[in-house]
Design a protein around this motif. Structure first.
Motif, PDB file in Angstrom:
ATOM      1  N   ALA A 148      70.389  69.070  73.941  1.00 42.98           N
ATOM      2  CA  ALA A 148      70.309  70.072  75.002  1.00 42.98           C
ATOM      3  C   ALA A 148      69.146  71.029  74.774  1.00 42.98           C
ATOM      4  CB  ALA A 148      71.626  70.851  75.081  1.00 42.98           C
ATOM      5  N   GLN A 149      68.845  71.311  73.509  1.00 48.66           N
ATOM      6  CA  GLN A 149      67.706  72.180  73.184  1.00 48.66           C
ATOM      7  C   GLN A 149      66.400  71.529  73.620  1.00 48.66           C
ATOM      8  OE1 GLN A 149      68.140  75.200  71.754  1.00 48.66           O
ATOM      9  NE2 GLN A 149      65.966  75.731  71.641  1.00 48.66           N
ATOM     10  N   VAL A 150      66.342  70.211  73.548  1.00 44.49           N
ATOM     11  CA  VAL A 150      65.150  69.490  73.989  1.00 44.49           C
ATOM     12  C   VAL A 150      65.080  69.459  75.515  1.00 44.49           C
ATOM     13  CG1 VAL A 150      63.937  67.274  73.934  1.00 44.49           C
ATOM     14  CG2 VAL A 150      65.145  68.077  71.901  1.00 44.49           C
ATOM     15  N   PHE A 151      66.219  69.188  76.147  1.00 42.64           N
ATOM     16  CA  PHE A 151      66.249  69.122  77.613  1.00 42.64           C
ATOM     17  C   PHE A 151      65.931  70.472  78.258  1.00 42.64           C
ATOM     18  CE2 PHE A 151      69.449  65.485  77.174  1.00 42.64           C
ATOM     19  CZ  PHE A 151      68.505  64.505  77.480  1.00 42.64           C
ATOM     20  N   ASP A 152      66.549  71.531  77.713  1.00 44.29           N
ATOM     21  CA  ASP A 152      66.408  72.857  78.333  1.00 44.29           C
ATOM     22  C   ASP A 152      66.427  73.933  77.251  1.00 44.29           C
ATOM     23  OD1 ASP A 152      66.345  75.038  79.961  1.00 44.29           O
ATOM     24  OD2 ASP A 152      68.324  74.739  80.850  1.00 44.29           O
TER      25      ASP A 152
END
Length: 253
Positions: free
Chosen positions: A127-131
Motif C-alpha cells: 500500500a505504501q508503494v501504491f499510495d
C-alpha cells in the motif's frame, strides 16, 4: 500533486508526471512500484496461508462450541440437583473437552496470528508503494497497533482501511462495509470473552452453566469474525494482485 506514473515524486507544474518520468531529469525514472526501500511483493502465497489458518481457527472454535454445550448440559443438571456417578462423569468429561478445546484454540490462534501479521505487514508495504501519501499510520503500527493497549481498539481498522483504499483499482474506491463488519465482530468477540466463576456446590454449578452460555456466545462471535476475516484477506489480496498486474496508473489520473 503526485506523479501519476511512479507515485513517488511530485508532478511537474502543469503536468501529471514528475520530471524524471517526463525525461527532464538526468536521473532515470523509477519503475512502477519502486518507492525507495520498498517494492511490490506478491501477497498471494501469504494470503492463502492466512486463509487456511483462519479456517483452522474456525474449526477449533466449532469444536469449542460443542464442548461449551457439553459443559452447559452437565452443569445445568448439577444445578438442577441431579446427583450420582453418571452426572459427575458427564461434568468431568465436559471439563476435559473444554481443556482440549482451549488448547486447540490457543494453538490455532497463535499460528494464525503469526502468518496473518506477516501477510498484513506485506500488504501494508504494498500500500505504501501504491499510495505513499494515503497511509495515516507509520509502517511500524502494522504490527504494533495490534498489541499496544487502547490504540489496538481502532488502529488496526484504520490501517486496514488505508490499505484497502490504496489497493482499490486506479481512480476508484471500494466500500468499507466488509472491513467495518469484520472489525465490529472482532471487538464484540473481545468484549464477550467470558469470566466464568468455578464452584463445587449447586450455586457454583449454576455459575458454571451461565459461564458456558457466555462461552457459546464468545466462540460464536469468534467464528463469525474469523469468517469475515477470511473474506477481507481474500478480497484485499486479490485487489493488490490485480492492481499490480494492471501496472502504473493511467496518465489521466
Amino acid at each position: 500533486m503526485i506523479c501519476a506514473r511512479c507515485h513517488h515524486f511530485a508532478a511537474a507544474p502543469g503536468a501529471t508526471l514528475c520530471h524524471r518520468c517526463l525525461g527532464d531529469s538526468p536521473e532515470p525514472a523509477p519503475p512502477f512500484g519502486s518507492t525507495p526501500g520498498l517494492w511490490l511483493r506478491s501477497p498471494v502465497g501469504l494470503g492463502w496461508a492466512t486463509v487456511v489458518l483462519l479456517g483452522v481457527v474456525v474449526a477449533a472454535d466449532l469444536f469449542s462450541v460443542w464442548a461449551d454445550f457439553l459443559q452447559y448440559d452437565a452443569t445445568g443438571a448439577l444445578a438442577d440437583g441431579e446427583t450420582g456417578a453418571a452426572a459427575f462423569r458427564r461434568a468431568d468429561r465436559a471439563d476435559r473437552m473444554l481443556g482440549v478445546a482451549g488448547g486447540a484454540q490457543v494453538g490455532s490462534l497463535v499460528a494464525c496470528g503469526i502468518v496473518y501479521l506477516t501477510w498484513f505487514q506485506r500488504v501494508r508495504a504494498n500500500a505504501q508503494v501504491f499510495d505513499p501519501l494515503g497511509q495515516s499510520k507509520s509502517p511500524g503500527w502494522a504490527i504494533g497497533g495490534w498489541f499496544v493497549p487502547v490504540v489496538n481498539l481502532w488502529y488496526p481498522r484504520r490501517i486496514t482501511l488505508d490499505i484497502w483504499d490504496a489497493s482499490s483499482p486506479w481512480g476508484t474506491t471500494r466500500s468499507h462495509t466488509l472491513v467495518n463488519a469484520w472489525w465490529t465482530l472482532w471487538l464484540a468477540a473481545l468484549v464477550a470473552d467470558p469470566l466464568a466463576t468455578p464452584g463445587d456446590d449447586v450455586e457454583g454449578a449454576a455459575r458454571l452453566r451461565d459461564g458456558a452460555l457466555q462461552l457459546i456466545l464468545s466462540d460464536s462471535l469468534d467464528i463469525a469474525a474469523a469468517v469475515l476475516a477470511i473474506l477481507v484477506v481474500v478480497r484485499l489480496t486479490r485487489m493488490q494482485h490485480e492492481k499490480a498486474m494492471a501496472g502504473a496508473a493511467p496518465a489521466a489520473l
